[in-house]
Design a protein around this motif. Sequence first.
Motif, PDB file in Angstrom:
ATOM      1  N   CYS A 131       0.847  -1.195   0.000  1.00 51.38           N
ATOM      2  CA  CYS A 131       0.000   0.000   0.000  1.00 51.38           C
ATOM      3  C   CYS A 131       0.889   1.254   0.000  1.00 51.38           C
ATOM      4  CB  CYS A 131      -0.880   0.036   1.240  1.00 51.38           C
ATOM      5  SG  CYS A 131      -1.948  -1.389   1.308  1.00 51.38           S
ATOM      6  N   ASP A 132       0.520   2.107  -0.867  1.00 53.94           N
ATOM      7  CA  ASP A 132       1.306   3.345  -0.896  1.00 53.94           C
ATOM      8  C   ASP A 132       0.968   4.182   0.335  1.00 53.94           C
ATOM      9  OD1 ASP A 132       2.317   2.573  -3.280  1.00 53.94           O
ATOM     10  OD2 ASP A 132       0.715   3.578  -4.425  1.00 53.94           O
ATOM     11  N   ALA A 133      -0.330   4.269   0.549  1.00 54.24           N
ATOM     12  CA  ALA A 133      -0.734   5.130   1.654  1.00 54.24           C
ATOM     13  C   ALA A 133      -1.023   4.284   2.877  1.00 54.24           C
ATOM     14  CB  ALA A 133      -1.972   5.922   1.252  1.00 54.24           C
ATOM     15  N   HIS A 134      -0.014   4.056   3.630  1.00 54.64           N
ATOM     16  CA  HIS A 134      -0.072   3.186   4.794  1.00 54.64           C
ATOM     17  C   HIS A 134      -1.156   3.602   5.780  1.00 54.64           C
ATOM     18  CE1 HIS A 134       1.928   2.005   8.789  1.00 54.64           C
ATOM     19  NE2 HIS A 134       1.048   1.081   8.424  1.00 54.64           N
ATOM     20  N   ASP A 135      -1.214   4.863   6.059  1.00 54.51           N
ATOM     21  CA  ASP A 135      -2.153   5.343   7.056  1.00 54.51           C
ATOM     22  C   ASP A 135      -3.594   5.203   6.606  1.00 54.51           C
ATOM     23  OD1 ASP A 135       0.108   7.915   8.075  1.00 54.51           O
ATOM     24  OD2 ASP A 135      -0.275   5.901   8.899  1.00 54.51           O
ATOM     25  N   VAL A 136      -3.813   5.466   5.304  1.00 54.95           N
ATOM     26  CA  VAL A 136      -5.165   5.372   4.757  1.00 54.95           C
ATOM     27  C   VAL A 136      -5.677   3.948   4.892  1.00 54.95           C
ATOM     28  CG1 VAL A 136      -6.580   5.525   2.667  1.00 54.95           C
ATOM     29  CG2 VAL A 136      -4.816   7.251   3.143  1.00 54.95           C
ATOM     30  N   SER A 137      -4.834   3.022   4.487  1.00 52.74           N
ATOM     31  CA  SER A 137      -5.294   1.630   4.502  1.00 52.74           C
ATOM     32  C   SER A 137      -5.520   1.175   5.936  1.00 52.74           C
ATOM     33  CB  SER A 137      -4.298   0.729   3.790  1.00 52.74           C
ATOM     34  OG  SER A 137      -3.067   0.810   4.457  1.00 52.74           O
ATOM     35  N   ARG A 138      -4.647   1.599   6.774  1.00 55.20           N
ATOM     36  CA  ARG A 138      -4.808   1.206   8.174  1.00 55.20           C
ATOM     37  C   ARG A 138      -6.119   1.749   8.732  1.00 55.20           C
ATOM     38  NH1 ARG A 138      -0.939  -0.377  12.418  1.00 55.20           N
ATOM     39  NH2 ARG A 138      -2.513  -0.892  13.953  1.00 55.20           N
ATOM     40  N   PHE A 139      -6.400   2.941   8.393  1.00 55.70           N
ATOM     41  CA  PHE A 139      -7.649   3.577   8.814  1.00 55.70           C
ATOM     42  C   PHE A 139      -8.847   2.778   8.312  1.00 55.70           C
ATOM     43  CE2 PHE A 139     -10.482   6.846  10.113  1.00 55.70           C
ATOM     44  CZ  PHE A 139     -11.399   7.027   9.093  1.00 55.70           C
ATOM     45  N   MET A 140      -8.795   2.452   7.008  1.00 54.35           N
ATOM     46  CA  MET A 140      -9.901   1.706   6.397  1.00 54.35           C
ATOM     47  C   MET A 140     -10.097   0.350   7.064  1.00 54.35           C
ATOM     48  SD  MET A 140      -9.480   2.517   2.388  1.00 54.35           S
ATOM     49  CE  MET A 140     -10.086   0.912   1.975  1.00 54.35           C
ATOM     50  N   LEU A 141      -8.995  -0.327   7.194  1.00 55.96           N
ATOM     51  CA  LEU A 141      -9.074  -1.680   7.773  1.00 55.96           C
ATOM     52  C   LEU A 141      -9.642  -1.633   9.187  1.00 55.96           C
ATOM     53  CD1 LEU A 141      -5.735  -3.192   6.486  1.00 55.96           C
ATOM     54  CD2 LEU A 141      -8.015  -4.096   6.016  1.00 55.96           C
ATOM     55  N   ASP A 142      -9.250  -0.627   9.907  1.00 56.85           N
ATOM     56  CA  ASP A 142      -9.728  -0.529  11.281  1.00 56.85           C
ATOM     57  C   ASP A 142     -11.208  -0.184  11.352  1.00 56.85           C
ATOM     58  OD1 ASP A 142      -6.731   0.596  12.984  1.00 56.85           O
ATOM     59  OD2 ASP A 142      -7.645  -1.397  12.730  1.00 56.85           O
ATOM     60  N   ARG A 143     -11.726   0.464  10.298  1.00 56.36           N
ATOM     61  CA  ARG A 143     -13.140   0.819  10.291  1.00 56.36           C
ATOM     62  C   ARG A 143     -14.035  -0.356   9.883  1.00 56.36           C
ATOM     63  NH1 ARG A 143     -14.352   6.365  11.197  1.00 56.36           N
ATOM     64  NH2 ARG A 143     -16.413   5.585  10.748  1.00 56.36           N
ATOM     65  N   LEU A 144     -13.469  -1.387   9.331  1.00 52.85           N
ATOM     66  CA  LEU A 144     -14.269  -2.540   8.858  1.00 52.85           C
ATOM     67  C   LEU A 144     -14.941  -3.269  10.020  1.00 52.85           C
ATOM     68  CD1 LEU A 144     -12.011  -4.321   6.194  1.00 52.85           C
ATOM     69  CD2 LEU A 144     -14.154  -3.100   5.781  1.00 52.85           C
ATOM     70  N   ASP A 145     -16.180  -3.730   9.762  1.00 52.02           N
ATOM     71  CA  ASP A 145     -16.846  -4.601  10.743  1.00 52.02           C
ATOM     72  C   ASP A 145     -16.221  -5.981  10.738  1.00 52.02           C
ATOM     73  OD1 ASP A 145     -20.263  -3.418  10.712  1.00 52.02           O
ATOM     74  OD2 ASP A 145     -18.577  -3.098  12.110  1.00 52.02           O
ATOM     75  N   THR A 146     -15.736  -6.344   9.529  1.00 54.03           N
ATOM     76  CA  THR A 146     -15.111  -7.649   9.388  1.00 54.03           C
ATOM     77  C   THR A 146     -13.798  -7.671  10.155  1.00 54.03           C
ATOM     78  OG1 THR A 146     -16.003  -7.748   7.171  1.00 54.03           O
ATOM     79  CG2 THR A 146     -14.261  -9.326   7.693  1.00 54.03           C
ATOM     80  N   ALA A 147     -13.631  -8.720  10.944  1.00 53.40           N
ATOM     81  CA  ALA A 147     -12.366  -8.867  11.664  1.00 53.40           C
ATOM     82  C   ALA A 147     -11.330  -9.430  10.701  1.00 53.40           C
ATOM     83  CB  ALA A 147     -12.544  -9.822  12.835  1.00 53.40           C
ATOM     84  N   VAL A 148     -10.185  -8.785  10.604  1.00 50.99           N
ATOM     85  CA  VAL A 148      -9.141  -9.261   9.698  1.00 50.99           C
ATOM     86  C   VAL A 148      -7.863  -9.430  10.505  1.00 50.99           C
ATOM     87  CG1 VAL A 148      -7.811  -8.782   7.607  1.00 50.99           C
ATOM     88  CG2 VAL A 148     -10.172  -7.934   7.790  1.00 50.99           C
ATOM     89  N   TRP A 149      -7.241 -10.600  10.400  1.00 52.42           N
ATOM     90  CA  TRP A 149      -5.944 -10.769  11.074  1.00 52.42           C
ATOM     91  C   TRP A 149      -5.067 -11.721  10.264  1.00 52.42           C
ATOM     92  CZ3 TRP A 149     -10.336 -13.234  12.678  1.00 52.42           C
ATOM     93  CH2 TRP A 149     -10.277 -14.619  12.908  1.00 52.42           C
TER      94      TRP A 149
END
Length: 695
Positions: free
Chosen positions: A21-39
Amino acid sequence: MTPPGTGTAHPPLPACVMQRCDAHDVSRFMLDRLDTAVWVFDIDAGQVVWANASALNIWAADTLDELRARQMKPGMSPAVARRLAQYQTDFIERDASFSEMWTLYPRGVPRPLRVRFSGIRLSDGRMAMLCEGLDETGQLPEAIRSADALLHTQLMISLHDLDGRTLYCNPAARASFEGSDDLASRFVHADDLRRLLAAIRDAGEISLIAEVYTSKGIRWHELTARSCHDPASGRPSVLVSETDVSELKEAEALAHMRANHDPLTGLPNRLAMPALFERLSRQAERSGARIGVLFIDLDQFKAINDTLGHLQGDAVLMEVSRRLFELRGKDDAVIRLGGDEFLFLATEERTEEGRIEALAGRILERLALPVQAERRKLMVTPSVGIARYPDHGADVQILMRRADLAMYEAKAAGRNQACTYDDGMRNRREDEVALLADLREGLRRGQIVAYYQPRVAPGDGRIVSAEALARWVHPEQGIVAPDVFIPLAEKAGLIAQVGACMMEQAIRQQSLWAKAGFSISVSVNVSVRQLCEADFAGMVQRLLAFYDADPTMLELELTETLLLESNPTVHDNLDQVRALGIRIAIDDFGTGYSNLARLNDMAVDCIKIDRSLISGLPRNEEIVRLVIAMCKFMQVTIVAEGIENQCAADWARANGCHELQGYLYSRPVPVAELEIMLERDRLAAYRRPMPETVD
Ligand code: C2E
Ligand code: CA
Ligand code: CA
């Protein structure tokens, strides 16, 4: 690259997040907003290496660092570990993804979840697992279906805690184990449960086939048990799935039973013997007991089979097995080895000294009772050979051989008795083997010679005939009697050779005597075995022709066992020799199984009353008179054998015997000695006054 499984040097964030990901912070933000748990789960290390906020929530972790620090490997069941390893391979080899219901146990609390797994490479190149905990509501139909399947399957599924208490049963399991609330109460053999629990502890899973109590009675179940966690409590537990394999088991048991049992008597057979012995000897070893191996062979059973037919023979065998079976103690076994041979394995505890011999005695007694067969009573007697474990050997094959050897001694000693093995028997058997080798050699070197015993006329004692009797002129042992080597030759298949050698001498001698003016016939003993040789009659015919001998001056002495013989070759040979004019005598008459009808059919020319009957005179006068009356009725020549004194000679003469034979006149002697007697007879004839009717 870090070797898989070491789990020490992987970076804190997976490559996809860190680098792609180019925009590390953006993706992190998005992932954290997801209802889906991702690990992301590092399979090798057994640790979560990255998780979004929903995942941290599901895992009940306050921070990512705290979750990363959790070691998941130690609590993981082997089945799960294996499955994850398989996933890893599938991700590498075919970029696979899986969607499954999983229950996670964050801090020991169960969290059922529908998870999608796919492969993801870590920055060090190793394959890890990307997990997406999906919204469950969307998967409802599938969840319902899987729950429904569990309800309706025939497979019995149950869950138990580690103490075996039942936590859950699907309906199939419930129906089968009504009223049972723990594993222990299901197993017929406690050992099976112990095995199951030990395997769960050590290996995490086990498959076994065991007998279980069910609502349908005792059944065979094939069980697979796995260690897992109880989704409700999160505690370690055991998941058991099982199917009823009783029918398979029964088919298998039936096949086993058929292979190991004798269909006629229902007794275990030879195949079952090693296992039975093994079981008894193991028990005996513990208690210091002995095991008697009793080899039982019925005496002259062939005669029953041959005279009365196989149906009657079978009936006798069944009765004998029944009687043997009744004599069985709790740690004994009775086996039918085949034919008329049985094996009795008898345990003799330390406190029961002498039980084996006593049992042999009881076997003799019980079998001696007549067997009721169709319209008649039959007598069967056994010969019993005994060998003992461990005294006479530890190996069942050796023990059997020794018991067999002892049985053979019992037969030789006159049958209907028991003999216990001793090493002397083995020596005797070895002597026998050596003697047999000598006999083969002796036959080649012409050491078998005919002696002759005269048969005389009762009136004037003149020699009318001579019986050829075999003698073995052994280079070291001197003259060996036929009682020693004829049975040996019979057993070793040499009797035809011995017989042919005797036949040749007898025919040649008869021809020589005829040419010398001695008009006597010669009789030769013939074993039934010889008559089984297809060329027997041909051989005799060729000898007669070669020596230019008169067939009517030759007599074959056959024993009564011949009357039982069903082999067609024997009868062909007899017909042929009779057609040549050769006479047939029945030897040792009155000792065996006599079938008078058969005797009459055979059209014999001569009957030789056995010397045991003659030596019993005058005590058994009645029987001998009866035998003589019967012979007269059949119009055969009657020979009294074993005349040892004048008294017997007078009796035989007075009662109408046509010829007398015995030590009173002469023992069997070499040719030259017989010729002296023949000369003496010739002289006596010259001196005798001429009968008046002759010119
Ligand atoms: P067998 O055919 O019954 O022969 C008669 C036996 O009785 C002979 O024993 C003879 O010596 C013996 N004997 C004769 N008179 C008297 C007597 O007054 N008192 C006593 N106590 N015994 C007497 P041997 O020669 O030892 O033969 C024994 C058996 O061996 C024979 O019994 C016969 O069954 C068998 N045998 C002998 N030679 C041959 C042969 O060439 N072929 C076959 N197959 N068997 C033979
Ligand atoms: Ca004879
Ligand atoms: Ca005889």
